[in-house]
Design an enzyme around this catalytic site. Structure first.
Site, PDB file in Angstrom:
ATOM      1  N   MET A 120      11.552 -16.088  28.386  1.00 12.07           N
ATOM      2  CA  MET A 120      12.598 -15.341  29.077  1.00 12.07           C
ATOM      3  C   MET A 120      13.771 -14.961  28.164  1.00 12.07           C
ATOM      4  O   MET A 120      14.935 -15.230  28.487  1.00 12.07           O
ATOM      5  CB  MET A 120      13.076 -16.135  30.301  1.00 12.07           C
ATOM      6  CG  MET A 120      11.962 -16.373  31.308  1.00 12.07           C
ATOM      7  SD  MET A 120      10.991 -14.894  31.691  1.00 12.07           S
ATOM      8  CE  MET A 120      11.104 -14.877  33.463  1.00 12.07           C
ATOM      9  N   ARG A 121      13.451 -14.364  27.028  1.00 10.04           N
ATOM     10  CA  ARG A 121      14.486 -13.901  26.102  1.00 10.04           C
ATOM     11  C   ARG A 121      14.126 -12.529  25.577  1.00 10.04           C
ATOM     12  O   ARG A 121      12.948 -12.269  25.334  1.00 10.04           O
ATOM     13  CB  ARG A 121      14.552 -14.807  24.866  1.00 10.04           C
ATOM     14  CG  ARG A 121      15.263 -16.038  25.133  1.00 10.04           C
ATOM     15  CD  ARG A 121      15.479 -16.934  23.959  1.00 10.04           C
ATOM     16  NE  ARG A 121      16.204 -18.041  24.509  1.00 10.04           N
ATOM     17  CZ  ARG A 121      17.515 -18.076  24.658  1.00 10.04           C
ATOM     18  NH1 ARG A 121      18.264 -17.095  24.185  1.00 10.04           N
ATOM     19  NH2 ARG A 121      18.108 -19.079  25.253  1.00 10.04           N
ATOM     20  N   LYS A 172      20.977 -14.893  17.406  1.00 13.06           N
ATOM     21  CA  LYS A 172      19.546 -14.665  17.673  1.00 13.06           C
ATOM     22  C   LYS A 172      18.803 -14.473  16.349  1.00 13.06           C
ATOM     23  O   LYS A 172      17.702 -14.984  16.158  1.00 13.06           O
ATOM     24  CB  LYS A 172      19.406 -13.402  18.545  1.00 13.06           C
ATOM     25  CG  LYS A 172      17.995 -13.136  19.028  1.00 13.06           C
ATOM     26  CD  LYS A 172      17.891 -11.794  19.738  1.00 13.06           C
ATOM     27  CE  LYS A 172      18.473 -11.796  21.115  1.00 13.06           C
ATOM     28  NZ  LYS A 172      17.520 -12.141  22.179  1.00 13.06           N
ATOM     29  N   HIS A 209       3.797  -9.510  32.368  1.00 17.78           N
ATOM     30  CA  HIS A 209       4.856  -9.419  33.376  1.00 17.78           C
ATOM     31  C   HIS A 209       4.209  -9.286  34.753  1.00 17.78           C
ATOM     32  O   HIS A 209       3.239  -8.544  34.913  1.00 17.78           O
ATOM     33  CB  HIS A 209       5.754  -8.211  33.079  1.00 17.78           C
ATOM     34  CG  HIS A 209       6.929  -8.141  33.995  1.00 17.78           C
ATOM     35  ND1 HIS A 209       7.991  -9.023  33.888  1.00 17.78           N
ATOM     36  CD2 HIS A 209       7.198  -7.336  35.046  1.00 17.78           C
ATOM     37  CE1 HIS A 209       8.867  -8.746  34.841  1.00 17.78           C
ATOM     38  NE2 HIS A 209       8.406  -7.733  35.556  1.00 17.78           N
ATOM     39  N   GLY A 213       4.324 -22.743  32.016  1.00 17.19           N
ATOM     40  CA  GLY A 213       3.307 -22.679  30.972  1.00 17.19           C
ATOM     41  C   GLY A 213       1.878 -22.473  31.444  1.00 17.19           C
ATOM     42  O   GLY A 213       0.940 -22.752  30.704  1.00 17.19           O
ATOM     43  N   SER A 214       1.704 -21.935  32.653  1.00 13.72           N
ATOM     44  CA  SER A 214       0.314 -21.783  33.120  1.00 13.72           C
ATOM     45  C   SER A 214      -0.433 -20.717  32.304  1.00 13.72           C
ATOM     46  O   SER A 214      -1.641 -20.850  32.073  1.00 13.72           O
ATOM     47  CB  SER A 214       0.260 -21.463  34.610  1.00 13.72           C
ATOM     48  OG  SER A 214       0.716 -20.172  34.881  1.00 13.72           O
ATOM     49  N   ASN A 215       0.272 -19.697  31.850  1.00 17.78           N
ATOM     50  CA  ASN A 215      -0.400 -18.679  31.018  1.00 17.78           C
ATOM     51  C   ASN A 215      -0.737 -19.254  29.647  1.00 17.78           C
ATOM     52  O   ASN A 215      -1.819 -19.013  29.110  1.00 17.78           O
ATOM     53  CB  ASN A 215       0.470 -17.426  30.891  1.00 17.78           C
ATOM     54  CG  ASN A 215       0.357 -16.535  32.111  1.00 17.78           C
ATOM     55  OD1 ASN A 215      -0.609 -15.793  32.264  1.00 17.78           O
ATOM     56  ND2 ASN A 215       1.329 -16.626  33.016  1.00 17.78           N
TER      57      ASN A 215
END
Ligand code: GAR
Length: 193
Positions: free
Chosen positions: A94-95, A69, A113, A16-18
């Site tokens: 990551m999905r 989904k 990314h 979660g740094s971003n």
């Protein structure tokens, strides 16, 4: 009269740094926007406690609790719409995004990314780039489409590196990502300062 602040949702799956960088930049007023929701698909991820600490509402779910989904994405869309979310920032989510989210937020959903896309899409991008002996690394922000790390590129920043330490390289790439995300959100909100 002041323009209303842009409402952002950040999606994350891990550290979660971003998310932290974006949320703090909004809270400090550096970005004229508000993170109104953090969506996470991993109940044990550090990003959840971070959202709580920063006072950001969150939706944490496990994909295995849903039949499809489409089902969990419908819930995400409903929550985003209820909060008036105008921009979704994927930050280590990551999905693959499915049709339900795409239909609701296409053109208003961006991703970061840690490579110079279209090279090294997918997981462990930095590690794979290092295995190739890459000499210029970087980060990319792009609009999200339904492909893995695909979609039109909005911003990129390169960083030369010729060493062989992933940790050393990550310590450079992460802050670069944070700044690139902040600058890109500012640009998208037509905010120059
Ligand atoms: C970031 O490096 C981001 O670029 C990457 O996950 C990391 C999340 O870090 N995203 C991808 O690889 C997307 N395919 P963070 O949880 O500390 O923000």
């Amino acid at each position: 009269m002041n323009k209303p602040k842009l409402k952002i949702a950040v999606f994350a799956s891990g550290y979660g740094s971003n998310f932290e960088a974006i949320a703090k930049a909004c809270q400090s007023g550096e970005i004229k926007a508000q993170v109104v929701l953090m969506v996470c698909d991993k109940p044990t991820a550090r990003v959840n406690s971070l959202a709580d600490e920063l006072g950001v509402e969150r939706m944490t779910f496990s994909a295995k609790d849903y039949a499809s989904k489409a089902e969990y994405e419908a819930e995400i869309v409903e929550r985003c719409k209820a909060l008036g979310v105008e921009l979704i920032c994927l930050a280590g989510y990551m999905r693959l995004v499915g049709e339900t989210l795409m239909e609701a937020y296409e053109g208003r959903m961006i991703n970061i990314h840690p490579s110079l896309l279209p090279s090294f899409a997918g997981k462990d991008a930095v590690e794979r780039a290092m295995e190739w002996g890459v000499k210029v690394y970087g980060a990319t922000i792009h609009y999200v489409d339904s492909t893995l790390d695909g979609g039109k590129i909005i911003a990129q920043q390169a960083i030369p590196y010729e060493g062989d330490s992933i940790d050393e390289l990550m310590a450079v790439i992460h802050p670069l990502e944070h700044q690139l995300y902040i600058d890109t959100i500012k640009k998208l909100t037509k905010q120059t300062k």
